[in-house]
Design a protein around this motif. Structure first.
Motif, PDB file in Angstrom:
ATOM      1  N   LEU A  45       0.694  -1.092  -0.038  1.00 43.55           N
ATOM      2  CA  LEU A  45      -0.061  -0.209  -0.104  1.00 43.55           C
ATOM      3  C   LEU A  45       0.944   1.237   0.044  1.00 43.55           C
ATOM      4  CD1 LEU A  45      -2.807  -1.022   2.417  1.00 43.55           C
ATOM      5  CD2 LEU A  45      -3.141  -0.402  -0.127  1.00 43.55           C
ATOM      6  N   VAL A  46       1.800   1.309   0.911  1.00 47.33           N
ATOM      7  CA  VAL A  46       2.638   2.765   0.988  1.00 47.33           C
ATOM      8  C   VAL A  46       3.523   2.693  -0.175  1.00 47.33           C
ATOM      9  CG1 VAL A  46       4.664   3.349   2.215  1.00 47.33           C
ATOM     10  CG2 VAL A  46       2.622   2.571   3.420  1.00 47.33           C
ATOM     11  N   ALA A  47       4.079   1.513  -0.880  1.00 49.48           N
ATOM     12  CA  ALA A  47       4.823   1.630  -1.804  1.00 49.48           C
ATOM     13  C   ALA A  47       4.280   2.133  -3.288  1.00 49.48           C
ATOM     14  CB  ALA A  47       5.475   0.241  -2.261  1.00 49.48           C
ATOM     15  N   PHE A  48       3.091   1.553  -3.492  1.00 44.65           N
ATOM     16  CA  PHE A  48       2.369   2.016  -4.671  1.00 44.65           C
ATOM     17  C   PHE A  48       1.686   3.456  -4.181  1.00 44.65           C
ATOM     18  CE2 PHE A  48       2.226  -2.451  -5.786  1.00 44.65           C
ATOM     19  CZ  PHE A  48       2.022  -2.371  -7.036  1.00 44.65           C
ATOM     20  N   ASP A  49       1.325   3.879  -3.244  1.00 46.90           N
ATOM     21  CA  ASP A  49       0.919   5.060  -2.771  1.00 46.90           C
ATOM     22  C   ASP A  49       2.199   6.151  -3.335  1.00 46.90           C
ATOM     23  OD1 ASP A  49      -0.644   7.443  -1.802  1.00 46.90           O
ATOM     24  OD2 ASP A  49       0.865   7.425  -0.175  1.00 46.90           O
ATOM     25  N   ALA A  50       3.329   5.799  -2.722  1.00 49.99           N
ATOM     26  CA  ALA A  50       4.473   6.508  -3.228  1.00 49.99           C
ATOM     27  C   ALA A  50       4.683   6.706  -4.865  1.00 49.99           C
ATOM     28  CB  ALA A  50       5.719   6.329  -2.327  1.00 49.99           C
ATOM     29  N   TRP A  51       4.611   5.725  -5.558  1.00 51.31           N
ATOM     30  CA  TRP A  51       4.863   5.443  -6.707  1.00 51.31           C
ATOM     31  C   TRP A  51       3.657   6.319  -7.373  1.00 51.31           C
ATOM     32  CZ3 TRP A  51       2.211   2.386 -10.525  1.00 51.31           C
ATOM     33  CH2 TRP A  51       2.978   2.418 -11.932  1.00 51.31           C
ATOM     34  N   LEU A  52       2.524   6.151  -6.970  1.00 47.47           N
ATOM     35  CA  LEU A  52       1.433   6.661  -7.784  1.00 47.47           C
ATOM     36  C   LEU A  52       1.281   8.435  -7.370  1.00 47.47           C
ATOM     37  CD1 LEU A  52      -1.533   4.236  -7.492  1.00 47.47           C
ATOM     38  CD2 LEU A  52      -0.312   4.802  -9.552  1.00 47.47           C
ATOM     39  N   SER A  53       1.659   8.805  -6.316  1.00 47.07           N
ATOM     40  CA  SER A  53       1.660  10.142  -6.041  1.00 47.07           C
ATOM     41  C   SER A  53       2.768  10.930  -6.793  1.00 47.07           C
ATOM     42  CB  SER A  53       1.764  10.236  -4.498  1.00 47.07           C
ATOM     43  OG  SER A  53       3.112   9.936  -3.977  1.00 47.07           O
ATOM     44  N   ARG A  54       4.031  10.074  -7.121  1.00 48.56           N
ATOM     45  CA  ARG A  54       4.893  10.827  -7.673  1.00 48.56           C
ATOM     46  C   ARG A  54       4.386  11.020  -9.352  1.00 48.56           C
ATOM     47  NH1 ARG A  54       9.966   7.545  -8.069  1.00 48.56           N
ATOM     48  NH2 ARG A  54       8.899   6.446  -6.318  1.00 48.56           N
ATOM     49  N   ALA A  55       3.666   9.926  -9.795  1.00 46.11           N
ATOM     50  CA  ALA A  55       3.282   9.971 -11.033  1.00 46.11           C
ATOM     51  C   ALA A  55       2.393  10.925 -11.460  1.00 46.11           C
ATOM     52  CB  ALA A  55       2.789   8.390 -11.726  1.00 46.11           C
ATOM     53  N   LEU A  60      -2.807  13.170  -1.712  1.00 40.40           N
ATOM     54  CA  LEU A  60      -4.054  12.735  -0.766  1.00 40.40           C
ATOM     55  C   LEU A  60      -3.348  11.397   0.044  1.00 40.40           C
ATOM     56  CD1 LEU A  60      -7.026  12.678  -0.340  1.00 40.40           C
ATOM     57  CD2 LEU A  60      -7.276  10.992  -1.963  1.00 40.40           C
ATOM     58  N   HIS A  61      -2.573  11.068  -0.451  1.00 40.26           N
ATOM     59  CA  HIS A  61      -1.773   9.601   0.565  1.00 40.26           C
ATOM     60  C   HIS A  61      -2.767   8.636   0.779  1.00 40.26           C
ATOM     61  CE1 HIS A  61       2.109  11.417  -0.193  1.00 40.26           C
ATOM     62  NE2 HIS A  61       1.652  12.621   0.068  1.00 40.26           N
ATOM     63  N   SER A  62      -3.431   8.192   0.082  1.00 41.45           N
ATOM     64  CA  SER A  62      -4.581   7.337   0.327  1.00 41.45           C
ATOM     65  C   SER A  62      -3.873   5.975   0.662  1.00 41.45           C
ATOM     66  CB  SER A  62      -5.827   6.991  -0.716  1.00 41.45           C
ATOM     67  OG  SER A  62      -5.243   6.577  -2.005  1.00 41.45           O
ATOM     68  N   GLY A  63      -3.190   5.749   0.200  1.00 38.65           N
ATOM     69  CA  GLY A  63      -2.410   4.223   0.368  1.00 38.65           C
ATOM     70  C   GLY A  63      -1.774   4.172   1.966  1.00 38.65           C
ATOM     71  N   GLN A  64      -1.212   5.378   2.200  1.00 36.09           N
ATOM     72  CA  GLN A  64      -0.891   5.498   3.589  1.00 36.09           C
ATOM     73  C   GLN A  64      -2.142   5.438   4.500  1.00 36.09           C
ATOM     74  OE1 GLN A  64       1.994   8.833   3.826  1.00 36.09           O
ATOM     75  NE2 GLN A  64       3.260   7.870   2.461  1.00 36.09           N
ATOM     76  N   ALA A  65      -3.213   6.080   4.267  1.00 35.34           N
ATOM     77  CA  ALA A  65      -4.179   5.783   5.161  1.00 35.34           C
ATOM     78  C   ALA A  65      -4.813   4.678   5.214  1.00 35.34           C
ATOM     79  CB  ALA A  65      -5.398   6.899   4.469  1.00 35.34           C
ATOM     80  N   LEU A  66      -4.809   3.916   4.007  1.00 36.29           N
ATOM     81  CA  LEU A  66      -5.145   2.381   4.150  1.00 36.29           C
ATOM     82  C   LEU A  66      -4.498   1.699   5.073  1.00 36.29           C
ATOM     83  CD1 LEU A  66      -6.620   1.877   0.345  1.00 36.29           C
ATOM     84  CD2 LEU A  66      -8.012   1.895   2.751  1.00 36.29           C
ATOM     85  N   ALA A  67      -3.057   2.094   4.943  1.00 33.11           N
ATOM     86  CA  ALA A  67      -2.221   1.222   5.687  1.00 33.11           C
ATOM     87  C   ALA A  67      -2.217   1.566   7.308  1.00 33.11           C
ATOM     88  CB  ALA A  67      -0.620   1.562   5.217  1.00 33.11           C
ATOM     89  N   LEU A  68      -2.575   2.724   7.578  1.00 33.44           N
ATOM     90  CA  LEU A  68      -2.940   3.067   8.969  1.00 33.44           C
ATOM     91  C   LEU A  68      -4.383   2.087   9.342  1.00 33.44           C
ATOM     92  CD1 LEU A  68      -2.008   6.822   9.355  1.00 33.44           C
ATOM     93  CD2 LEU A  68      -1.004   4.877  10.343  1.00 33.44           C
ATOM     94  N   PHE A  69      -5.443   2.206   8.485  1.00 32.18           N
ATOM     95  CA  PHE A  69      -6.315   1.651   8.933  1.00 32.18           C
ATOM     96  C   PHE A  69      -6.108   0.023   8.860  1.00 32.18           C
ATOM     97  CE2 PHE A  69     -10.274  -0.882   7.493  1.00 32.18           C
ATOM     98  CZ  PHE A  69     -11.174  -0.479   8.422  1.00 32.18           C
ATOM     99  N   THR A  70      -5.212  -0.519   8.239  1.00 37.28           N
ATOM    100  CA  THR A  70      -4.913  -1.814   8.221  1.00 37.28           C
ATOM    101  C   THR A  70      -4.085  -2.317   9.663  1.00 37.28           C
ATOM    102  OG1 THR A  70      -4.863  -2.044   5.812  1.00 37.28           O
ATOM    103  CG2 THR A  70      -3.801  -3.958   7.037  1.00 37.28           C
ATOM    104  N   ILE A  71      -3.355  -1.359   9.927  1.00 37.55           N
ATOM    105  CA  ILE A  71      -2.562  -1.531  11.394  1.00 37.55           C
ATOM    106  C   ILE A  71      -3.353  -1.601  12.440  1.00 37.55           C
ATOM    107  CG2 ILE A  71      -0.887  -0.294  12.986  1.00 37.55           C
ATOM    108  CD1 ILE A  71       0.499   0.624  10.404  1.00 37.55           C
ATOM    109  N   ALA A  72      -4.204  -0.524  12.451  1.00 37.00           N
ATOM    110  CA  ALA A  72      -5.651  -0.795  13.568  1.00 37.00           C
ATOM    111  C   ALA A  72      -6.495  -1.986  13.551  1.00 37.00           C
ATOM    112  CB  ALA A  72      -6.489   0.492  13.150  1.00 37.00           C
ATOM    113  N   VAL A  73      -6.783  -2.279  12.417  1.00 38.59           N
ATOM    114  CA  VAL A  73      -7.216  -3.936  11.997  1.00 38.59           C
ATOM    115  C   VAL A  73      -6.597  -4.980  12.790  1.00 38.59           C
ATOM    116  CG1 VAL A  73      -8.574  -5.393  10.577  1.00 38.59           C
ATOM    117  CG2 VAL A  73      -9.101  -2.998  10.410  1.00 38.59           C
ATOM    118  N   ALA A  74      -5.331  -4.921  12.092  1.00 36.95           N
ATOM    119  CA  ALA A  74      -4.453  -5.980  12.767  1.00 36.95           C
ATOM    120  C   ALA A  74      -4.114  -5.783  14.242  1.00 36.95           C
ATOM    121  CB  ALA A  74      -2.989  -5.680  12.170  1.00 36.95           C
ATOM    122  N   ALA A  75      -4.100  -4.898  14.813  1.00 36.35           N
ATOM    123  CA  ALA A  75      -4.082  -4.695  16.283  1.00 36.35           C
ATOM    124  C   ALA A  75      -5.255  -5.250  17.019  1.00 36.35           C
ATOM    125  CB  ALA A  75      -3.684  -3.160  16.839  1.00 36.35           C
ATOM    126  N   ALA A  76      -6.314  -4.828  16.652  1.00 34.41           N
ATOM    127  CA  ALA A  76      -7.581  -5.681  17.154  1.00 34.41           C
ATOM    128  C   ALA A  76      -7.512  -6.983  16.907  1.00 34.41           C
ATOM    129  CB  ALA A  76      -8.898  -4.787  16.498  1.00 34.41           C
TER     130      ALA A  76
END
Length: 134
Positions: A45-55, A60-76
């Motif tokens: 998610l973070v790698a594709f977000d960085a690649w797409l934001s450069r292109a 918006l950095h939606s990949g990083q936001a989804l990564a934070l959501f995934t981290i929260a779900v993984a913690a639960a």
């Protein structure tokens, strides 16, 4: 940095986690393998977000936001999973997944009188002969 490097690393992490889920018998190690798989997804998610934001020059950095959501779900998930594993360990005395599955089906692997899960072979009565079934 090329997109291939984090993608290959994420694929290796995901395959390692998948092997751990399929091959492990201990429930805690299975939970750790699931965490490896989720971390591989986060890396992608973070790698594709960085690649797409450069292109697209998008901020918006939606990949990083989804990564934070995934981290929260993984913690639960890990919190609830460990609570369930500890409760099962206290009740059953083991966290071996194969033994837990056999116990849930009513099949004791150490019982020589049972031929199928949940069914025991009836012993012949005192005056009866044991018949061979074909």
């Amino acid at each position: 940095m090329h997109l291939a490097y984090p993608a290959v690393l994420a694929a290796l992490l995901f395959c390692t986690g998948l092997y751990g889920v399929l091959a492990r018998r201990n429930a805690i190690l299975v939970l750790m393998s699931v965490e490896l798989m989720l971390n591989a997804v986060n890396l992608n998610l973070v790698a594709f977000d960085a690649w797409l934001s450069r292109a697209a020059e998008d901020t918006l950095h939606s990949g990083q936001a989804l990564a934070l959501f995934t981290i929260a779900v993984a913690a639960a998930e890990i919190g609830i999973g460990l609570a369930i594993v500890l409760a099962v360990y206290r009740n059953r005395g083991t966290s071996d997944i194969d033994r837990l599955r056999d116990t849930a089906e009513g099949h004791d692997p150490d019982d020589p009188d049972s031929d199928a899960p949940g069914r025991a072979i009836p012993a012949p009565a005192a005056g009866e002969k044991a018949e061979a079934t074909a």
